[in-house]
Scaffold this motif. Structure first.
Motif, PDB file in Angstrom:
ATOM      1  N   GLY A  42       0.901  -1.384   0.378  1.00  0.00           N
ATOM      2  CA  GLY A  42       0.293   0.009  -0.266  1.00  0.00           C
ATOM      3  C   GLY A  42       0.423   0.883   0.077  1.00  0.00           C
ATOM      4  O   GLY A  42       0.662   2.120   0.651  1.00  0.00           O
ATOM      5  N   ARG A  43       2.135   1.344  -0.692  1.00  0.00           N
ATOM      6  CA  ARG A  43       2.615   2.701  -0.557  1.00  0.00           C
ATOM      7  C   ARG A  43       2.848   2.722  -2.400  1.00  0.00           C
ATOM      8  O   ARG A  43       4.158   3.282  -2.891  1.00  0.00           O
ATOM      9  CB  ARG A  43       4.097   2.317   0.112  1.00  0.00           C
ATOM     10  N   THR A  44       1.775   2.986  -2.951  1.00  0.00           N
ATOM     11  CA  THR A  44       2.001   3.308  -4.647  1.00  0.00           C
ATOM     12  C   THR A  44       2.026   4.802  -5.225  1.00  0.00           C
ATOM     13  O   THR A  44       1.706   5.188  -5.993  1.00  0.00           O
ATOM     14  CB  THR A  44       0.767   2.635  -5.906  1.00  0.00           C
ATOM     15  N   GLY A  45       1.158   5.527  -3.569  1.00  0.00           N
ATOM     16  CA  GLY A  45       1.192   6.841  -4.116  1.00  0.00           C
ATOM     17  C   GLY A  45      -0.684   7.575  -4.679  1.00  0.00           C
ATOM     18  O   GLY A  45      -0.519   8.274  -4.880  1.00  0.00           O
ATOM     19  N   TYR A  46      -1.093   5.846  -4.968  1.00  0.00           N
ATOM     20  CA  TYR A  46      -2.778   6.164  -5.430  1.00  0.00           C
ATOM     21  C   TYR A  46      -3.337   6.482  -3.470  1.00  0.00           C
ATOM     22  O   TYR A  46      -3.149   4.621  -3.989  1.00  0.00           O
ATOM     23  CB  TYR A  46      -2.788   5.396  -6.351  1.00  0.00           C
ATOM     24  N   PRO A  47      -4.370   6.894  -3.692  1.00  0.00           N
ATOM     25  CA  PRO A  47      -4.910   6.411  -1.726  1.00  0.00           C
ATOM     26  C   PRO A  47      -5.866   5.723  -1.705  1.00  0.00           C
ATOM     27  O   PRO A  47      -5.466   4.488  -1.527  1.00  0.00           O
ATOM     28  CB  PRO A  47      -6.032   7.540  -1.544  1.00  0.00           C
ATOM     29  N   LEU A  48      -6.577   5.247  -3.250  1.00  0.00           N
ATOM     30  CA  LEU A  48      -7.465   4.182  -3.380  1.00  0.00           C
ATOM     31  C   LEU A  48      -6.740   2.776  -3.666  1.00  0.00           C
ATOM     32  O   LEU A  48      -7.243   1.713  -2.797  1.00  0.00           O
ATOM     33  CB  LEU A  48      -8.347   4.113  -4.325  1.00  0.00           C
ATOM     34  N   ILE A  49      -6.092   2.865  -4.476  1.00  0.00           N
ATOM     35  CA  ILE A  49      -5.047   1.416  -4.497  1.00  0.00           C
ATOM     36  C   ILE A  49      -4.434   1.206  -3.042  1.00  0.00           C
ATOM     37  O   ILE A  49      -4.275  -0.326  -2.274  1.00  0.00           O
ATOM     38  CB  ILE A  49      -4.012   1.587  -4.901  1.00  0.00           C
ATOM     39  N   ASP A  50      -3.399   1.525  -2.744  1.00  0.00           N
ATOM     40  CA  ASP A  50      -3.455   2.196  -0.811  1.00  0.00           C
ATOM     41  C   ASP A  50      -3.913   1.164  -0.180  1.00  0.00           C
ATOM     42  O   ASP A  50      -3.412   0.623   0.905  1.00  0.00           O
ATOM     43  CB  ASP A  50      -2.080   3.314  -0.519  1.00  0.00           C
TER      44      ASP A  50
END
Length: 489
Positions: free
Chosen positions: A334-342
């Motif tokens: 959960g560290r992609t920078g895209y909140p929904l994904i993270d």
């Protein structure tokens, strides 16, 4: 005096258990066995635990409950650790059983195990009797052979749903006649809590999770009753099923279906009864629709076998996937920078569950934006998901990755748009990403656009407290599309 043995697999229940019913009908005494295969507790091809801590606890609870249910009707559950072929043959020989009964499994490894068991039993003149699978429809009742299964779900649905009524669920047995105690004593059976696979499986549920999942038929039937008859969640299922927070945005039947604690036919029967007694609408139909999708993926695996689990998938498409550890770890942690994904990936890591909408977005991002080998994502889900089912998991990953059914074009999920539609006020994101708690709703899904002054105001440093995006959403999708269209065989 005839004795039969029932081999429990992913069918840990008494209701609608065709293998158990047949064993009772065709023999005088019945032995019930569950085999814990050490191979199932190993590692996936990419080194993840095949059964992670959430599913492990759910399995332990399900076995404890099954043992109680069997005891209530006179039966005994023998839990044994070992290779299924050797173990079942040894038990059948000890009990002098003439037949072993089980339910059909469609995934290739499970089918291989089933065949090894059949061969081992044949050596001692014992037969393996396989009942219908844990699906809504009987495969033999389909209007076509498995090899003619349509490659599009819509065509499958059109050929099946209006023409055939699923069989009704069977009631649980009232009585099981056990083998004599002196024979039963010779069959190895371990205390469930004492088995080494389970010694560290107890975990405290994260209070942020959608609900507490308790394994077993008793809990599964209670959830069915609650969702239909107590809270009437079924009445708005179609409208709420894409939610991500709370117990009743969807049925949450999937963990009990995956472990076989709930039969899909039992769910269908209850929904039909609900329609007759309370209300019939698009939502009650949609529950059948989703059960039909589950059937379809099982039949897809029956048709295509091992191809579903290979990098080329059903279509055997040869795309240039990467296995970049940095990108993959950022995704799964959960560290992609895209909140929904993270937020979704952190929910999965903390609870073993994620909404269907979250799974689709996460899978799309991994494959269509990061270009990571889809099998890595599928195996991570296999390890963590409490409701892991090989056919549904790998069938869905095939579809999202573009190597499965209906792989006619480059499909991807615009996670920013998806977040705006399904988490418009950012409540879900803030639930799982507390570092973004002070970010206003109009900026919550694009935090990289927050200015330096605003970062101070909102008490969040992008690149410090919360990561900056690891890829540009649109540029990365464009690049993957070029790779897909340019390198496809």
């Amino acid at each position: 005096m005839t004795i039969s043995l029932v081999w429990f697999r992913n069918d840990l229940r008494l209701h609608d258990h065709r293998a158990l019913v047949r064993a009772i009908e065709r023999s005088d005494q019945t032995v019930c066995v569950y085999v814990l295969d050490p191979a199932a507790f190993g590692k996936t091809g990419f080194g993840f635990d095949r059964i992670g801590k959430f599913r492990l606890q759910f399995l332990r609870e399900s076995l404890v409950d099954l043992r109680k249910q069997l005891h209530a009707v006179g039966g005994t559950l023998h839990v044994v650790v070992g290779d299924p072929a050797d173990t079942l043959a040894a038990i059948a020989k000890t009990a002098q059983a003439s037949s072993v009964h089980c339910h059909l499994e469609y995934a290739s490894e499970e089918r291989d195990t089933q065949e090894r068991v059949r061969i081992a039993l044949a050596r001692i003149d014992c037969t393996l009797e396989v009942a219908s699978a844990n699906t809504l429809y009987e495969v033999e009742d389909l209007p076509f052979g498995v090899e003619e299964l349509p490659e599009l779900f819509t065509k499958f649905r059109g050929k099946v749903e209006k023409r055939y009524e699923p069989p009704s669920a069977l009631p649980p047995p009232n009585q099981i006649l056990n083998i004599p105690s002196e024979i039963a004593a010779k069959i190895p059976s371990q205390d469930i809590d004492g088995i080494h696979f389970f010694t560290s499986s107890s975990i405290e549920p994260d209070p942020r999770g959608v609900m507490s999942f308790q394994g077993g038929e008793t809990a599964g039937l209670a959830r069915l009753d609650d969702y239909l008859w107590q809270t009437h969640g079924i009445r708005s299922y179609k409208e709420t099923r894409n939610g991500m927070m709370g117990a009743n945005y969807s049925s949450k039947f999937s963990p009990w279906l995956a472990m076989g604690c709930l039969s899909p036919r039992k769910i269908y029967d209850e929904v039909k009864r609900y329609e007759q007694q309370v209300a019939k609408n698009d939502s009650t139909y949609w529950m059948f629709f989703e059960l039909l999708w589950r059937d379809y993926f099982a039949f897809v695996v029956a048709k295509h076998g091992r191809r579903v689990f290979t990098v080329g998938g059903i279509q055997q498409q040869q795309y240039s996937w990467n296995q970049d550890a940095f990108r993959f770890d950022a995704w799964r942690e959960g560290r992609t920078g895209y909140p929904l994904i993270d937020a979704n990936m952190r929910e999965l890591a903390r609870t073993g569950f994620m909404s269907n909408r979250g799974r689709q977005n996460a899978a799309s991002f991994l494959t269509k934006n990061l270009g990571v080998d889809w099998r890595m994502g599928a195996q991570w889900f296999e390890s963590l998901l409490i409701d892991y089912d090989p056919c549904s998991n790998y069938g869905n990953w095939n579809y999202i990755a573009g190597v499965g059914n209906d792989a006619r074009e480059f499909r991807w999920f615009n996670t920013i748009k998806q977040a705006g539609v399904y988490d418009p006020d950012g409540a879900y994101v803030k639930h799982w990403l507390p570092e973004l708690a002070n970010v206003p709703r109009d900026q919550i899904h694009t935090p990289w656009k927050i200015s330096g002054d605003e970062q101070l105001k909102f008490s969040v440093g992008i690149g410090v407290d919360y990561p900056a995006p690891i890829v540009d959403l649109f540029a990365s999708a464009d690049r993957q599309q070029l790779l897909f269209t340019g390198e496809k065989d």
